[in-house]
Write an enzyme that holds these catalytic residues in place. Structure first.
Site: not given
Lengths: 234, 234
Positions: B146-148, B166, B198
Site C-alpha cells: 500500500v502507498c510507499t 505507489t 496507490a
C-alpha cells in the site's frame, strides 16, 4: 504548565519578540489553538471505525501539499485515543492498541469520536463508559459517532429527538433504544447537532464532513487527495 | 501441535466421525485452510495503510450476513501484524500498536501486506527489514503493498521489470529506485504478479481486489457492504 496569552496581548502590549522566538511563539499559538480530538476505544471496537477518523483528523493540514505533512505545524487537530483504563485494547480481528489516555487523565476533548463494533453491546450497560461519554459530550464542541457508536450516544441520552444513523444492521436497535430518535436509514452522515455516521467506512466520510465544516471544502478535498480517498456525495 | 489430515483421508479411510465431532472437524479444517495474512508494521507507518487492509481481510466471511461476522468460522483469513521486534510501534499521528509477532517468531505468511508511510524512508536502508521482506515474499502466495510500501518492495528487488504503483507523491522516487519498474501513474491497484496500490485509502481497494481474486466478486461485494465501503472501478 506554561501559561501564554493566546491572542492579541502580544501585539497590544507592544511586546516585540526576538526574531529567534517568533517561530516558537507561532508554534505555541498554533499548539494552543489545536482542537483536541478524543477517540474512544474499547475491546472489540471495529478497526476502521476508529482508524478512519484517526487517519483523516491526524493528517489534515491547513497548508496543502506533501511538505506540510512532515510536521504538526499546520495540523488543526491533535488526535488521541482514550480508553477506560490504561490496559491495551484488543479490537475485533485482534489488533492491540495502547490507549494514549484513560478516562481519568484525558485532556479536555473538543471533538469526541465514539466508534462502534461488537464491543458496543456490553458497553450499553456500562455506566462508567456511558457516564464518561455524557460528561465529555457536555463540554465538547462537537460530538460524533461511527457505526454502532451511535447506540452508545443514544444510551447516554444524547440523541433525544435528534435525527441520527448507525450501521444498517443496527438501525432497528437504535430506534428501540430511544423512540424519540428519528432514525435515518439512507444517509452516510447525519448532522443534527450531534453527528452520527453509518457503518464502518462511512466514518471516513464523517471525518471529512467535519473537516469541511470547520476549515472549508478546499482543506477537506486536499486532505482527501493526500490520502487518496474518493469522497462521495451524501 | 495437532496434526490432522487436511482433506480426503477422513472420507477415504471410511472414518466416520461422531456427529458431535463433525462441527469440530469442520472447524479444524477451516482453521487449517485459512490464509495467514501478515501485515508489516513499523514506526511512522501510516495508520490507514495497514488498518484498511486489516479491516477488509479480518472481516471477510465466506458466509454472508451479520451473524457470520460474530465468529471466525467462515473467515478465510487469519490476520496479524508483524514488526522487527516486540516493542510497540508508533504510527504517524501517534497511535501505539503492540505487534502480534516479530520477525523471529512470525508464523508462515501466505499473504504479505507492506504498508507505507514516512517511516519507509529510513527502512530503505534497513537490511534486516528488506531481507525479511525478501525472505517472506519468496514463500508467500501473494505479496502486496500500500502507498510507499512499494518502495520497500522495490528495494527488496521484488519489482524488477514489473508494473507497479505507489502514492502520487512518490512515483518518481519509485522509478529512481529501480529503472526497470514500469511505474503506473493513474491506477489505484496494479497486479503484475506482485500487487501494489496507490496512496493510503487505495489499500482498501487493493484488499478487496485480492478478496475478489481469491473468493469471487460476491464475497468481496458482500464484505464491502458489511463495512459500508463503496468500491470504485480502477
Amino acid at each position: 504548565m506554561l501559561v501564554f496569552p493566546l491572542e492579541g496581548p502580544i501585539l497590544l502590549t507592544g511586546f516585540t519578540p526576538h526574531p529567534r522566538n517568533v517561530n516558537m511563539i507561532r508554534n505555541w499559538m498554533t499548539e494552543m489553538k489545536k482542537w483536541n480530538v478524543g477517540i474512544l476505544i474499547f475491546n472489540d471496537v471495529e478497526v476502521l471505525d476508529f482508524a478512519g477518523p484517526f487517519e483523516v483528523f491526524s493528517r489534515t493540514r491547513l497548508v496543502p501539499g506533501l511538505e506540510s505533512r512532515r510536521s504538526e505545524e499546520s495540523a488543526p487537530f491533535r488526535v488521541f485515543t482514550v480508553a477506560k483504563t490504561s490496559t491495551p485494547v484488543t479490537t475485533t480481528g485482534g489488533l492491540q492498541i495502547i490507549p494514549e489516555f484513560m478516562f481519568s487523565d484525558a485532556p479536555p476533548i473538543d471533538l469526541l469520536v465514539v466508534p462502534g463494533g461488537l464491543g458496543t453491546r456490553s458497553l450499553l450497560s456500562d455506566q462508567e463508559t456511558l457516564g464518561w461519554i455524557r460528561q465529555v459530550a457536555a463540554k465538547a464542541k462537537k460530538v460524533t459517532s461511527v457505526c454502532t457508536g451511535s447506540l452508545l450516544l443514544a444510551k447516554s441520552d444524547l440523541l433525544e429527538n435528534r435525527r441520527a444513523t448507525t450501521h444498517w444492521g443496527a438501525l432497528d436497535l437504535l430506534q428501540s433504544l430511544n423512540k424519540s430518535v428519528q432514525v435515518e436509514r439512507d444517509r452516510r452522515v447525519v448532522d443534527d447537532g450531534i453527528i452520527t455516521s453509518a457503518g464502518v467506512a462511512s466514518g471516513i466520510d464523517m471525518a471529512f464532513y467535519v473537516v469541511e465544516t470547520l476549515y472549508g471544502r478546499e482543506v477537506a478535498d486536499e486532505t482527501a487527495r493526500y490520502i487518496e480517498f474518493r469522497r462521495t456525495e451524501q
